[in-house]
Design an enzyme around this catalytic site. Structure first.
Site, PDB file in Angstrom:
ATOM      1  CG  HIS A  27      48.506 -16.510 -15.230  1.00 32.13           C
ATOM      2  ND1 HIS A  27      49.209 -15.819 -16.192  1.00 32.13           N
ATOM      3  CD2 HIS A  27      49.127 -17.706 -15.097  1.00 32.13           C
ATOM      4  CE1 HIS A  27      50.220 -16.575 -16.607  1.00 32.13           C
ATOM      5  NE2 HIS A  27      50.194 -17.728 -15.972  1.00 32.13           N
ATOM      6  CE  LYS A  79      51.603 -16.344 -12.399  1.00 34.80           C
ATOM      7  NZ  LYS A  79      52.505 -16.595 -11.261  1.00 34.80           N
TER       8      LYS A  79
END
Lengths: 335, 335
Positions: B217, B221
């Site tokens: 990601h 994140k």
């Protein structure tokens, strides 16, 4: 249920005395050895009284199934059917993982009187309900064998493909215990069923997505596998875009391409690798599914699980029924 | 149903005359232009009378949802709610694929009287049942906005996550039309549901298989995605082996690793790539599943489909109901 297995051994010894020399060169894993099964480790198991008659050895799939039975703690029956062109002989089946082994006398299918006599002897010793057959023979033997199992009231797992499947369905009606499935690889059947369910529940969920399929099999396999066709059917229903299996599937059938695709050198002559990719029209989303199988183990172990499942149903005292691998899967973990 | 859209345009022009300058720099895709929607191409569509009020622009997710609506032939309402810190202004939303664009006046959520007045005007022109809202605002606004939609009897698609979800469920009871889902990515929700079904139907089907998970990601994140957790839950139920998400998932959060993992350079700051692998104990069988998403389009388009679904239900004259993305998926292809 707790009968001693001694009478079986006696029957087996009689076989051994009368056994002619094997008519084929035993592959690495079969060695003619002692007739005594290594059974001590399974005495506490719910399968301790079960004897699995594996028909179709020394064929590789039947042999792999017999090894998987040993690996999963099942005992082999001391007899099994073999093809009409194989002379009666005794082989030793050994599972290399557990070291468990068993001697099995192969009876040519031309000697069905002998087969019946040995089954009678086996059941006299082991108990009527304690023998289950596995069939990995030949497409030409499927229907005849199934009728014989029904006639003998012998529960069976039919792993052999081909033959007349409609006739098979008619011959093995309700009242008989059997698992019949064209694919015994539990995990593959599960994946196939999940995709079929997905396509039925959520039609066109991947509308407009592009499907790409690449698969690799041993050079001798001319066509695309039935599994690939079924999976492609579900995926193209999800994408709502027709997909022509024959022209659009990328088939790899040469060693160099298969190696590039991740196949091990040892498995070039026996593997089934599949990659399916669904890509959104703009390319921002990609789903990929791979199922890669080397060798026969997944099918062999699924077969052993099918035997356990069938034996469980028999012991539950239910009426005979013809089951599929879906039923085996629904049962969940088998001890 | 076949009312002219002229009155809507009149309402919009009044808005434009009273509009102060936008208080933010319009990103590349929004240009203040004509107030006239390009509507000719949708006049034959079942959605020709529908006006989608997108709340949460100029936030990127709300904007992506608005663009997806245009791409899928829906018309935007000329007004939408924005955050309390954004001054009222008019933006132009454009879908680059189709070239369709629409002007939307953003009303600050501190001016709910103005919001109500504009909704009243919009409905007077478009027809009471022809306005549906999309909410991609802020976790802190979820519950207040939902209560406002209910109060206004305005059907809505809640794509904003967070807030008090139990309270949300209580506030939006039966009788109200809404789609509420923590993940609007239809295809991802479908895959997640399929794996959950598989684990429920065939527990332990992959007993003993080893699970490996790698995901990538954007750097910002910190934790593993909810989707990954749900998928891992199903896969570890299938393998019957516990899997500790936090310590066993391989998380990639640096550009070099993400690029190696197949992420495009443009998507380094917004992507969700997942690879799950199930390997049999002996290594002869491997299943792999990947779901790789770049950008917001999959969620935006799922949101537009949820709007279509909800509008279809409204027009079918059914009683109001709260739906999930599973219901949207079950509906199949939406025109």
């Amino acid at each position: 249920m707790a009968r001693s297995s001694l009478p079986v051994r006696v029957v087996l010894l009689i076989f051994l005395i009368s056994s002619p020399a094997c008519s084929f060169v035993a592959p690495k894993l079969y060695h003619v050895r002692s007739a005594m099964n290594l059974r001590a480790s399974v005495d506490a198991s719910p399968y301790r009284d079960l004897h699995v008659m594996v028909n179709g050895m020394p064929g590789p799939m039947a042999t792999a199934a017999a090894q998987a039975c040993l690996r999963k703690g099942l005992s082999l029956a001391p007899v099994g059917l073999t093809g009409p062109d194989v002379e009666a002989c005794t082989i030793e089946v050994k599972d290399e993982d557990t070291g468990r082994s068993a001697s099995v006398r192969l009876i040519s299918s031309v000697d069905m009187d002998e087969a019946e006599a040995s089954l009678l002897g086996l059941r006299a010793g082991a108990g009527e309900e304690n023998v289950v057959a596995i069939d990995y023979t030949h497409p030409s033997a499927v229907n005849g064998n199934a009728r014989w199992y029904v006639e003998q009231r012998l529960p069976f797992v039919m792993g052999t493909t081909g033959g007349d499947r409609e006739e098979l369905g008619r011959d093995v009606g309700e009242g008989n215990f059997a698992v019949i499935a064209p694919n015994m690889g539990k995990q593959i059947v599960a994946m196939q069923a999940a995709l079929e369910d997905l396509a039925n529940k959520f039609p066109a969920a991947f509308a407009g997505y592009k499907l790409d399929v690449t698969e690799s099999h041993q050079k001798t396999k001319a066509d695309t596998s039935g599994t690939a066709r079924a999976v492609i059917g579900s995926l193209s229903a999800l994408s709502a875009v027709p997909f022509d299996v024959d022209s659009e599937t990328k088939m790899l059938r040469d060693d160099a391409s298969s190696l590039d695709f991740g196949v091990s050198k040892d498995a070039l002559n026996g593997h089934a690798f599949h990659t399916y990719r669904l890509t959104s029209p703009d390319g921002s989303v990609r789903f990929e599914l791979q199922h890669n199988v080397e060798g026969r183990r997944v099918y062999a172990e699924g077969t052993a699980d099918a035997v356990k499942f069938l034996y469980k149903k028999i012991r539950e005292g239910k009426a005979g029924k013809v089951y599929s691998m879906i039923n085996v899967l629904e049962e969940g973990a088998l001890e």
